[in-house]
Write a protein that holds these residues in place. Structure first.
Motif: not given
Length: 223
Positions: A102-109, A179-183, A185-194
């Motif tokens: 979950a720490s490296i996954a995208g939004r849908i993942a 995980i869902i509400p906390a994510s 606040h997480w910085k996007a790690r992929t261009k798909y989340d940005a």
């Protein structure tokens, strides 16, 4: 002239101070809550998964056999959690892997991983609760291995570890649901989340290879 210069300088200082104050407020508003920090949440899920896994290495119950009927060399058999509830070990490892992913996954993942961890937690709770409800049935495998006879009667005493597994499974499910509400606040790690930000348009004119690679790294197609 001097007075007007001083006034202009004071106004500029006031404007800078106002901008700095607004920037400070905006930064404070963007501060991630302690419960929503990625490191905190991943560590929580990891510890709870390891706690559930650790209970299976301990004795969940002791079965006292009837010395007149048992063919075992010993009349008191300790039953580990890995034998009383074999699925708990596997499900705890699944939840552990999901928390790390979950720490490296995208939004849908993250939605998929959350569902997997919740289902694994439900399986842990169900398996441990089944042992608590019918400890003799859970101990039959160990009794049959020791005596060579299935369906033997024995007096079974439970330890605290099945209950600990139930608690760990429940807390693990709650941690996964965060995980869902906390994510958010997480910085996007992929261009798909940005998020799509309004920026300057692409420069006109020919694009060299270096510019092409830079635009590809930002998710743009220079072609």
């Amino acid at each position: 002239m001097a007075d007007s210069g001083v006034a202009a300088g004071s106004a500029g200082t006031a404007d800078n101070a106002g901008k700095a104050g607004k920037a400070g407020k905006a930064k404070a508003g963007r501060t991630t809550p302690a419960w929503a920090r990625k490191s905190t949440l991943v560590l929580l899920i990891t510890l709870l998964a390891l706690a559930a896994f650790g209970t299976t290495t301990q004795t969940w119950m002791t079965a006292t056999l009837d010395p007149n009927q048992a063919g075992a060399a010993q009349s008191v058999l300790p039953v580990q959690g890995s034998k009383a509830a074999t699925t708990v070990t596997a499900l705890a490892l699944v939840a552990l892997a999901g928390g790390l992913a979950a720490s490296i996954a995208g939004r849908i993942a993250r939605w998929v991983i959350t569902a997997i961890i919740v289902l694994a937690s439900a399986g842990i709770v169900t398996a441990a609760a089944t042992v608590l409800a019918d400890p003799l049935a859970a101990a039959q495998g160990t009794i049959a291995t020791a005596t060579g006879v299935s369906g033997s009667q024995a007096h079974v005493e439970l330890t605290a570890f099945p209950a600990v597994a139930v608690v760990a499974g429940c807390l693990l499910a709650l941690g996964a649901l965060l995980i869902i509400p906390a994510s958010r606040h997480w910085k996007a790690r992929t261009k798909y989340d940005a998020p799509v930000a309004a920026g300057p348009s692409a420069p006109a004119g020919p694009v060299d290879e270096i510019d092409s690679w830079d635009r590809l790294s930002r998710g743009d197609d220079p072609t």
